[in-house]
Design a protein around this motif. Structure first.
Motif, PDB file in Angstrom:
ATOM      1  N   UNK A   1      44.421  23.257  -2.791  1.00 12.72           N
ATOM      2  CA  UNK A   1      43.229  23.378  -3.640  1.00 12.72           C
ATOM      3  C   UNK A   1      42.102  22.516  -3.072  1.00 12.72           C
ATOM      4  N   UNK A   2      42.402  21.285  -2.692  1.00 15.05           N
ATOM      5  CA  UNK A   2      41.363  20.407  -2.136  1.00 15.05           C
ATOM      6  C   UNK A   2      40.841  20.939  -0.804  1.00 15.05           C
ATOM      7  N   UNK A   3      41.735  21.310   0.096  1.00 13.50           N
ATOM      8  CA  UNK A   3      41.320  21.808   1.404  1.00 13.50           C
ATOM      9  C   UNK A   3      40.526  23.105   1.259  1.00 13.50           C
ATOM     10  N   UNK A   4      41.025  24.019   0.441  1.00  7.12           N
ATOM     11  CA  UNK A   4      40.332  25.294   0.243  1.00  7.12           C
ATOM     12  C   UNK A   4      38.961  25.125  -0.393  1.00  7.12           C
ATOM     13  N   UNK A   5      38.860  24.231  -1.368  1.00  7.05           N
ATOM     14  CA  UNK A   5      37.574  23.987  -2.021  1.00  7.05           C
ATOM     15  C   UNK A   5      36.579  23.388  -1.034  1.00  7.05           C
ATOM     16  N   UNK A   6      37.026  22.417  -0.253  1.00  6.62           N
ATOM     17  CA  UNK A   6      36.127  21.805   0.729  1.00  6.62           C
ATOM     18  C   UNK A   6      35.708  22.800   1.803  1.00  6.62           C
ATOM     19  N   UNK A   7      36.622  23.681   2.223  1.00  9.54           N
ATOM     20  CA  UNK A   7      36.247  24.722   3.189  1.00  9.54           C
ATOM     21  C   UNK A   7      35.201  25.657   2.582  1.00  9.54           C
ATOM     22  N   UNK A   8      35.376  25.995   1.321  1.00  7.89           N
ATOM     23  CA  UNK A   8      34.432  26.887   0.648  1.00  7.89           C
ATOM     24  C   UNK A   8      33.053  26.239   0.545  1.00  7.89           C
ATOM     25  N   UNK A   9      33.019  24.995   0.129  1.00 10.30           N
ATOM     26  CA  UNK A   9      31.741  24.276   0.030  1.00 10.30           C
ATOM     27  C   UNK A   9      31.095  24.169   1.406  1.00 10.30           C
ATOM     28  N   UNK A  10      31.898  23.863   2.429  1.00  7.64           N
ATOM     29  CA  UNK A  10      31.358  23.731   3.786  1.00  7.64           C
ATOM     30  C   UNK A  10      30.757  25.042   4.269  1.00  7.64           C
ATOM     31  N   UNK A  11      31.375  26.153   3.949  1.00 11.55           N
ATOM     32  CA  UNK A  11      30.842  27.433   4.424  1.00 11.55           C
ATOM     33  C   UNK A  11      29.515  27.755   3.744  1.00 11.55           C
ATOM     34  N   UNK A  12      29.405  27.450   2.451  1.00 11.27           N
ATOM     35  CA  UNK A  12      28.134  27.680   1.758  1.00 11.27           C
ATOM     36  C   UNK A  12      27.069  26.684   2.202  1.00 11.27           C
ATOM     37  N   UNK A  13      27.478  25.446   2.415  1.00 10.64           N
ATOM     38  CA  UNK A  13      26.523  24.430   2.854  1.00 10.64           C
ATOM     39  C   UNK A  13      25.989  24.767   4.252  1.00 10.64           C
ATOM     40  N   UNK A  14      26.872  25.288   5.110  1.00  9.06           N
ATOM     41  CA  UNK A  14      26.428  25.615   6.471  1.00  9.06           C
ATOM     42  C   UNK A  14      25.346  26.679   6.450  1.00  9.06           C
ATOM     43  N   UNK A  15      25.538  27.722   5.706  1.00  9.50           N
ATOM     44  CA  UNK A  15      24.526  28.792   5.705  1.00  9.50           C
ATOM     45  C   UNK A  15      23.214  28.297   5.094  1.00  9.50           C
ATOM     46  N   UNK A  16      23.298  27.458   4.075  1.00  9.93           N
ATOM     47  CA  UNK A  16      22.074  26.919   3.471  1.00  9.93           C
ATOM     48  C   UNK A  16      21.348  25.994   4.460  1.00  9.93           C
ATOM     49  N   UNK A  17      22.123  25.190   5.175  1.00 13.84           N
ATOM     50  CA  UNK A  17      21.530  24.281   6.150  1.00 13.84           C
ATOM     51  C   UNK A  17      20.865  25.058   7.283  1.00 13.84           C
ATOM     52  N   UNK A  18      21.568  26.040   7.808  1.00 15.60           N
ATOM     53  CA  UNK A  18      21.004  26.841   8.898  1.00 15.60           C
ATOM     54  C   UNK A  18      19.773  27.610   8.424  1.00 15.60           C
TER      55      UNK A  18
END
Length: 165
Positions: free
Chosen positions: A16-33
Motif C-alpha cells: 500500500x505504501x509503495x503503490x501509493x508513493x508510486x501513484x503520487x510520483x507519477x502524477x507529480x511527474x506529469x504536473x512538474x513536466x
C-alpha cells in the motif's frame, strides 16, 4: 521461502505504501513536466519506462538468479535515483535515462512482491485465491489514494498562488 520471513500484513502495508508513493510520483511527474513546459520529455521518460519494464519482465528469469536481498536493495536504489533524475525535465536524454532506470527498479520490486505473495499463498495458506486477488484490490486502492493526495496537493498549491501551468 521461509514462512517466518514473510508476514502477510507487512506485505499489505508495504505494498500500500509503495503503490501509493508510486501513484503520487507519477502524477507529480506529469504536473512538474507540464509546469516546465516539457511534456515531450515526460513522454520520452514514460515510453522508456514502459520499454524498460517490459524488458525487465522478459529477463526476470535471469535477474531472479541474483540473491533477492541484493536485487531488491539495488532496485530500490535505482528507483530512488530515477525519481531524483526526474527533476531534470529540460533534458530529453536525462528524462529517457530516468525512465529506463525507473522502469527496471519499479518492475523488479513489483515482480518480487508478486512472486513472494504467490509463493507464500500457495505454500502456506488455505485462502490462496483470496490472498492473490487481494493484490488487485491494493492496486486500485493505492491508485485512488495517490490521485486523492495528488489532487489535494494541486488544489493546495493553486490556492497559495503557485501556478502549475
Amino acid at each position: 521461502m521461509n514462512n517466518s520471513k514473510f508476514n502477510l500484513y507487512q506485505y499489505y502495508i508495504f505494498y500500500v505504501l509503495f503503490g501509493t508513493l508510486m501513484s503520487v510520483a507519477s502524477f507529480a511527474q506529469i504536473m512538474y513536466y507540464q509546469g516546465e513546459h516539457q511534456l515531450i520529455n515526460y513522454g520520452y521518460s514514460y515510453a522508456a519506462m514502459a520499454i524498460s519494464g517490459a524488458l525487465t519482465q522478459a529477463l526476470f528469469v535471469y535477474i531472479r538468479k541474483v540473491s533477492s536481498n541484493i536485487i531488491i536493495k539495488v532496485a530500490f536504489l535505482l528507483y530512488g535515483f530515477a525519481m531524483y533524475l526526474r527533476i531534470f525535465a529540460n533534458s530529453s536524454v536525462i528524462s529517457i535515462i530516468s525512465g529506463l532506470i525507473g522502469g527496471f527498479g519499479a518492475t523488479t520490486i513489483l515482480v518480487y512482491i508478486r512472486l513472494s505473495l504467490i509463493e507464500w499463498a500457495s505454500n502456506y495458506s488455505a485462502n490462496e485465491h483470496k490472498i492473490i486477488s487481494s493484490r488487485h484490490t491494493i492496486v486500485q486502492i493505492t491508485t485512488l489514494v495517490g490521485v486523492a493526495i495528488s489532487g489535494s496537493l494541486i488544489t493546495y498549491l493553486s490556492h497559495i498562488g503557485i501556478d502549475l501551468r
